[in-house]
Design an enzyme around this catalytic site. Structure first.
Site: not given
Ligand code: PLP
Length: 401
Positions: A216-217, A344, A166, A196, A258, A86
């Site tokens: 995001s996966g 994070c 988040n 989210q 790739t 993401g």
């Molecule tokens: N954006 C939000 C709101 C998120 O909560 C997160 C991950 O916690 C991300 C972006 C980043 O996603 P990724 O972990 O796939 O880089």
């Protein structure tokens, strides 16, 4: 140490209750099966021979699955780009559009004061490069509409806003601001970090008025290390997105490298499975969330983000003068995984920007926990958490204000 006041239970007896689904989710069976199948398809999807075409077929399927989960049928080339995460999708969306458009619609960028670092850090860099970044307040979990409209009075290059925070779980009415931005100036580009919100709230890029959408996966029971960026056909036609990764020209020339075939196939399968049961999953998470909120209120624990503004899966709470890390350790010893902020933020050890933007004091923010649910959680998980929280609140040593 405060957490040592209470005897830890026997590790062998502990059942794991995973309630940190905003950090990441467990893999679903559909994703696991798709990934196992993809491991045996070794061709490069860019190769023209049979082995390559076999891989290209899997890639097309996965792209259709992710597009479908975004409500997009028959995506045109470039409409869904697979990325490594993401974070990469949002970096691409923002940097790829502002540099492509810099000299066309001024240099104002509008965002919120509680974005994930994958957006906020990009904004800081752009500010350093002379862009005029306006951060709209999100106090009380509400996007300040008046502030957003006032910011739009200046010709605006990009509006980038998250769908669901988040950490607090506040769901923002980004659609209102995106549509106002387009009415004011159709050339303004709109980006939504929906990491989210994807498969937690029903939406399509068109329904929220977004040109670009990040997903995001690993937040939807797919694998880690794969994301996607939705790009509207209009932006593709106008060449308003420049690639961020350049090289061999994969992903319609918009994201070279790739493709991570195993990850992408898992992501596609998870997206399809989640979308097929979207309403059922949302109803399940809402019922767990509401039971949790009721139990917290009964226990006298402060719930942040008022009803009506909460996403189905995230509850943020403030403990009565107990450090979140102390409670997190206490719960973890009892098999319960929650978070003291985003994954994070936990690394940085800083007071959460989102919680301060929400309006908590630094003390309250340091005593806050995030509980995040998924469709895999059960009522027993929620009850176990409530019991442990109540016990923890009476056993753990309180900190002085
Ligand atoms: N954006 C939000 C709101 C998120 O909560 C997160 C991950 O916690 C991300 C972006 C980043 O996603 P990724 O972990 O796939 O880089």
């Amino acid at each position: 140490m405060a957490a040592m006041n209470a005897a830890a239970p026997d590790r062998e007896q502990v059942v794991r209750r995973y309630l940190d689904n905003s950090a990441t989710t467990p893999l679903c069976d559909e994703a696991r099966q798709a990934m196992l199948r993809a491991m045996d398809v070794y061709g490069n999807p860019s190769s023209l021979h049979a082995a390559g075409q076999e891989a290209a077929m899997l890639l097309r399927t996965a792209r259709g699955q992710v597009a479908g989960a975004l409500g997009v049928r028959n995506p045109v080339p470039g409409e869904v780009l697979f990325t490594a995460c993401g974070t990469e999708a949002s970096n691409t969306a923002i940097l790829g559009t502002v540099y492509a458009k810099k000299h066309r619609v001024g240099n104002r960028i509008i965002t919120t004061d509680c974005e994930h670092p994958s957006v906020e850090e990009v904004m800081k860099r752009l500010e350093g490069g002379g862009f005029d970044v306006v951060r709209v307040p999100t106090k009380g979990g509400v996007l300040d509409r008046e502030a957003a409209l006032a910011a739009l009075e200046v010709p605006t290059l990009l509006v980038s806003m998250m769908m669901v925070n988040n950490e607090t779980g506040a769901a923002f009415d980004v659609s209102d601001v995106f549509k106002a931005a387009k009415r004011k100036n159709p050339a303004t580009i709109t980006h939504c970090d929906a990491v989210q919100g994807f498969l937690k709230l029903p939406f399509t890029p068109a329904s929220i008025g977004a040109d670009l959408v990040t997903v995001s996966g690993h937040k939807i029971h797919g694998p880690k290390g794969v994301g996607a960026l939705y790009v509207s056909p209009a932006l593709i036609r106008q060449k308003a997105l420049q690639p961020y990764l350049i090289g061999g020209g994969q992903e319609s020339g918009l994201r070279s490298g790739t493709e991570n075939m195993v990850g992408i196939c898992g992501f596609g399968a998870a997206a399809e499975a989640g979308y097929a049961r979207l309403n059922e999953h949302i109803a399940h998470m809402v019922s767990l969330r509401d039971a949790l909120v009721d139990g917290l209120c009964e226990a006298g624990i402060q719930v942040n983000v008022p009803a009506g503004r909460r996403a189905p899966h995230i509850v943020n709470l403030t403990l009565p003068d107990i450090k979140s890390q102390t409670m997190l350790n206490y719960l973890s010893e009892r098999g319960i995984c929650v978070s003291s902020g985003s994954a994070c933020a936990a690394h940085g050890g800083k007071t959460s920007r989102s919680l301060l933007a929400f309006g908590l004091t630094p003390h309250e923010a340091d005593c806050s926990l995030r509980v995040s649910l998924s469709a895999f959680n059960t009522a027993e998980d929620v009850q176990a958490l409530l019991t442990a929280l109540r016990e923890g609140c009476s056993r753990l040593v309180r900190i002085k204000r």
